[in-house]
Design a protein around this motif. Structure first.
Motif, PDB file in Angstrom:
ATOM      1  N   SER A  87      28.893  39.347  43.743  1.00  0.00           N
ATOM      2  CA  SER A  87      28.674  38.423  42.771  1.00  0.00           C
ATOM      3  C   SER A  87      29.710  38.005  41.783  1.00  0.00           C
ATOM      4  CB  SER A  87      27.243  38.333  41.794  1.00  0.00           C
ATOM      5  OG  SER A  87      26.843  37.351  41.248  1.00  0.00           O
ATOM      6  N   LEU A  88      30.267  37.244  42.079  1.00  0.00           N
ATOM      7  CA  LEU A  88      31.459  36.765  41.199  1.00  0.00           C
ATOM      8  C   LEU A  88      31.144  35.604  40.246  1.00  0.00           C
ATOM      9  CD1 LEU A  88      32.603  37.507  44.313  1.00  0.00           C
ATOM     10  CD2 LEU A  88      34.602  36.518  43.378  1.00  0.00           C
ATOM     11  N   VAL A  89      31.524  35.799  38.753  1.00  0.00           N
ATOM     12  CA  VAL A  89      31.345  35.035  37.790  1.00  0.00           C
ATOM     13  C   VAL A  89      32.767  34.616  37.118  1.00  0.00           C
ATOM     14  CG1 VAL A  89      30.179  34.702  35.721  1.00  0.00           C
ATOM     15  CG2 VAL A  89      29.101  36.191  37.450  1.00  0.00           C
ATOM     16  N   VAL A  90      32.717  33.317  37.007  1.00  0.00           N
ATOM     17  CA  VAL A  90      33.799  32.684  36.433  1.00  0.00           C
ATOM     18  C   VAL A  90      33.515  32.260  35.129  1.00  0.00           C
ATOM     19  CG1 VAL A  90      35.840  30.868  37.029  1.00  0.00           C
ATOM     20  CG2 VAL A  90      34.635  31.947  38.808  1.00  0.00           C
ATOM     21  N   PRO A  91      34.470  32.501  34.086  1.00  0.00           N
ATOM     22  CA  PRO A  91      34.072  31.968  32.740  1.00  0.00           C
ATOM     23  C   PRO A  91      34.421  30.516  32.574  1.00  0.00           C
ATOM     24  CG  PRO A  91      35.988  33.114  32.666  1.00  0.00           C
ATOM     25  CD  PRO A  91      35.417  33.203  34.230  1.00  0.00           C
TER      26      PRO A  91
ATOM     27  N   LYS B 294      35.082  37.827  36.963  1.00  0.00           N
ATOM     28  CA  LYS B 294      34.347  39.177  37.083  1.00  0.00           C
ATOM     29  C   LYS B 294      33.598  39.402  38.208  1.00  0.00           C
ATOM     30  CE  LYS B 294      34.537  39.934  32.280  1.00  0.00           C
ATOM     31  NZ  LYS B 294      35.470  41.305  31.868  1.00  0.00           N
ATOM     32  N   THR B 295      33.593  40.518  38.812  1.00  0.00           N
ATOM     33  CA  THR B 295      32.935  40.723  40.218  1.00  0.00           C
ATOM     34  C   THR B 295      31.925  41.854  40.076  1.00  0.00           C
ATOM     35  OG1 THR B 295      34.797  40.256  41.504  1.00  0.00           O
ATOM     36  CG2 THR B 295      33.211  41.614  42.486  1.00  0.00           C
ATOM     37  N   PHE B 296      30.634  41.519  40.542  1.00  0.00           N
ATOM     38  CA  PHE B 296      29.628  42.333  40.256  1.00  0.00           C
ATOM     39  C   PHE B 296      29.179  42.984  41.792  1.00  0.00           C
ATOM     40  CE2 PHE B 296      29.890  40.055  36.572  1.00  0.00           C
ATOM     41  CZ  PHE B 296      29.740  40.901  35.719  1.00  0.00           C
TER      42      PHE B 296
ATOM     43  N   GLN C 186      26.287  45.955  39.442  1.00  0.00           N
ATOM     44  CA  GLN C 186      27.173  46.874  38.697  1.00  0.00           C
ATOM     45  C   GLN C 186      28.675  46.158  38.658  1.00  0.00           C
ATOM     46  OE1 GLN C 186      28.209  50.279  40.954  1.00  0.00           O
ATOM     47  NE2 GLN C 186      28.833  51.506  39.188  1.00  0.00           N
ATOM     48  N   GLU C 187      29.241  45.976  37.530  1.00  0.00           N
ATOM     49  CA  GLU C 187      30.396  45.322  37.447  1.00  0.00           C
ATOM     50  C   GLU C 187      31.499  46.220  37.908  1.00  0.00           C
ATOM     51  OE1 GLU C 187      33.430  43.379  34.133  1.00  0.00           O
ATOM     52  OE2 GLU C 187      31.689  43.873  33.400  1.00  0.00           O
ATOM     53  N   LEU C 188      32.303  45.574  38.753  1.00  0.00           N
ATOM     54  CA  LEU C 188      33.652  46.375  39.358  1.00  0.00           C
ATOM     55  C   LEU C 188      34.738  46.445  38.182  1.00  0.00           C
ATOM     56  CD1 LEU C 188      33.605  45.158  42.817  1.00  0.00           C
ATOM     57  CD2 LEU C 188      32.864  47.213  42.242  1.00  0.00           C
TER      58      LEU C 188
END
Length: 125
Positions: free
Chosen positions: A80-84, A100-102, A111-113
């Motif tokens: 799951s990738l989250v872009v701000p 940020k990749t989870f 879990q955040e990588l």
């Protein structure tokens, strides 16, 4: 956004992307049943899997409680990738640094990588 792919000897290779119909609010998102049936049909037709989901937040990138609850990908090692900033400040060149990749663990936790392990799970070429 969903990334469709298939498992290969070197990992999962992304072959297509999809922006599904969705219902979204401040702390919820879901894909309606008809759109989900369409997605299932597409991935079944091509032998793909939903490898990752990509979404954005209005400010910092993190995995919220809503993200945890409503995630579309639910298999171990799904990403799951989250872009701000709703990706307004992100370019193709800055994507990897901005997001940020989870990864979903065997016990169903996101879990955040950390930076040094990111390349093991995600490579964009």
């Amino acid at each position: 956004m969903l990334w469709f792919g298939r498992e290969t000897a070197s990992g999962i290779e992304i072959e297509a992307v999809c922006r599904p119909a969705q219902i979204a609010g401040a702390d919820i998102f879901r894909i309606p049943p008809a759109a989900m049936r369409e997605i299932i049909g597409i991935i079944a037709q091509h032998g793909w899997m939903i490898a990752a989901q990509v979404h954005s937040h209005p400010q910092h990138a993190f995995h919220s409680l809503a993200d945890d609850k409503w995630a579309i990908v639910r298999h171990e090692n799904a990403l799951s990738l989250v872009v701000p900033y709703f990706a307004a400040r992100t370019t193709a060149a800055s994507f990897m640094q901005d997001q940020k990749t989870f990864k979903l663990t065997a016990d169903n936790r996101w879990q955040e990588l950390v930076v040094w392990e990111l390349s093991k799970w995600l490579q964009i070429s």
